[in-house]
Design a protein around this motif. Sequence first.
Motif, PDB file in Angstrom:
ATOM      1  N   TYR A   1       0.712  -1.133   0.221  1.00  0.00           N
ATOM      2  CA  TYR A   1       0.321   0.122  -0.146  1.00  0.00           C
ATOM      3  C   TYR A   1       0.847   1.376   0.180  1.00  0.00           C
ATOM      4  O   TYR A   1       1.364   1.313   1.216  1.00  0.00           O
ATOM      5  CB  TYR A   1      -0.796   0.016   1.294  1.00  0.00           C
ATOM      6  N   TRP A   2       0.852   2.510  -1.285  1.00  0.00           N
ATOM      7  CA  TRP A   2       2.221   3.204  -1.416  1.00  0.00           C
ATOM      8  C   TRP A   2       1.799   3.955  -1.640  1.00  0.00           C
ATOM      9  O   TRP A   2       0.176   4.655  -1.437  1.00  0.00           O
ATOM     10  CB  TRP A   2       2.474   2.808  -2.953  1.00  0.00           C
ATOM     11  N   PRO A   3       2.065   4.843   0.092  1.00  0.00           N
ATOM     12  CA  PRO A   3       1.904   5.848   0.486  1.00  0.00           C
ATOM     13  C   PRO A   3       2.025   6.966  -0.769  1.00  0.00           C
ATOM     14  O   PRO A   3       1.824   8.182  -1.350  1.00  0.00           O
ATOM     15  CB  PRO A   3       2.468   6.411   1.225  1.00  0.00           C
ATOM     16  N   GLY A   4       3.014   7.118  -1.616  1.00  0.00           N
ATOM     17  CA  GLY A   4       3.690   7.251  -2.842  1.00  0.00           C
ATOM     18  C   GLY A   4       4.566   6.787  -3.746  1.00  0.00           C
ATOM     19  O   GLY A   4       4.901   5.594  -3.401  1.00  0.00           O
ATOM     20  N   PRO A   5       4.789   7.313  -5.179  1.00  0.00           N
ATOM     21  CA  PRO A   5       5.964   6.517  -5.435  1.00  0.00           C
ATOM     22  C   PRO A   5       6.906   5.679  -5.708  1.00  0.00           C
ATOM     23  O   PRO A   5       7.808   5.101  -5.624  1.00  0.00           O
ATOM     24  CB  PRO A   5       5.399   6.666  -7.081  1.00  0.00           C
TER      25      PRO A   5
END
Length: 443
Positions: free
Chosen positions: A184-188
């Motif tokens: 679950y990526w908070p950002g790339p």
Amino acid sequence: MAEAARRLTALAQQVLGTPLPVRLRAWDRSESSGPPGTPGSPGTPVLVIRRRRALRRMLWKPGELGLARAWVAGDIDIEGDLYQALDLLAGHLWEREEDTARRSGPAALVHALRDPVLRAAGRELLRLAGPWPPPAPPREEARTGGGPLHTVRRDKRAISHHYDVGNTFYERVLGPSMVYSCAYWPGPDATLEDAQHAKLGLVCRKLALAPGQRLLDVGCGWGSMVLHAAREYGVHAVGITLSGEQAVYARKRVAEAGLADRVEIRVQDYREVRDGPYDALCSIGMAEHVGSERYAEYAHELHCLLRPGGRLLNHQIARRPLADEADYRVDEFIDRYVFPDGELAPLGRTVTQLEAAGFEVRDVEALREHYALTLRQWVANLETHWEEAVRLTSPGRARVWRLYMAACALSFERNRLGVNQVLAVRTPETGAAGMPLRTRDWR
């Protein structure tokens, strides 16, 4: 004269009805320049046919299985950007298998030779392919023993094929988190570790875990979820897996974390759990192994294992729905080399079957783009540790993992596959589900 590449390129155009979108290099060191108009022709990926027997494999099993066997055996390879090559080839080779998937062996050759357009190409390919028959399939091909699908015994063999290939190998691919499901990526720009930690936290918040509760993790892998839940939320957790190697690894992690009094790891099928009810259940990347014939049973068993008011978090890959679901065919490469007996279902069917079992579905969150990012990071990890990965498993096994993860990354990016977290409740007869009025407060 070395000219196999030129002849094969011409034959491919004849069979496919369109120019081959990549350059081609053959076993005689000849190389085609690529069709006019291909993106930066000199920089276009090269499809390398290292051995003539690759053609025999592909003629004997037209479609994806022949290509898979040639790839796993190292008879064919890609030089250049693997993602670009798979993207360019997808519409020309793999997506045409519906025309040939039901034909194999000599019957497929007879069919091709009866087609006036393909007859000359077929004869030329037979000459180039060399003496018959083709070699045996690579040893990495799964053998589940036959019999009915999704019995406890057969499921255990299928799970062992994929997961019992060495814990050190998985450490190199997955990284320290040892989580083998969508992050679950908070950002790339986040790290894989941060993204997996965020995923575990998201699952725990959706389940509203609290100290003293009992959590069952169905398909616990190497124990990351139960460890996180026990350490961060104070629950008593049970993780079940059919992989003996996973269980050994997970138990060692539990002992090292000092959580043996709160976490238990079992080698057990979900159909064999009899110590419910639990306050919460999670199934993260496991339901794809259940099978369509058993899914109603799976949903029913999980419903029975929950106390009234308890929550289920079902995290599952989904395929796109078909106009006629009877047309669904399991991907041959994935079935033979990656996840034997695995099946994907559309999201709508999963929700319907959970509801039919008595669950109230309260939230669905799509994480499709997150899985693409996760897979690309796993591929990068594998490539970084390539020589060690080959030594730990086999050249064929490492090639299987590289191809399947890269191809899946593209499938998520192109919306051919999705992945969803479905939050459901065993709602009591009173209707008091215990859910917040704003269900996305867990963000």
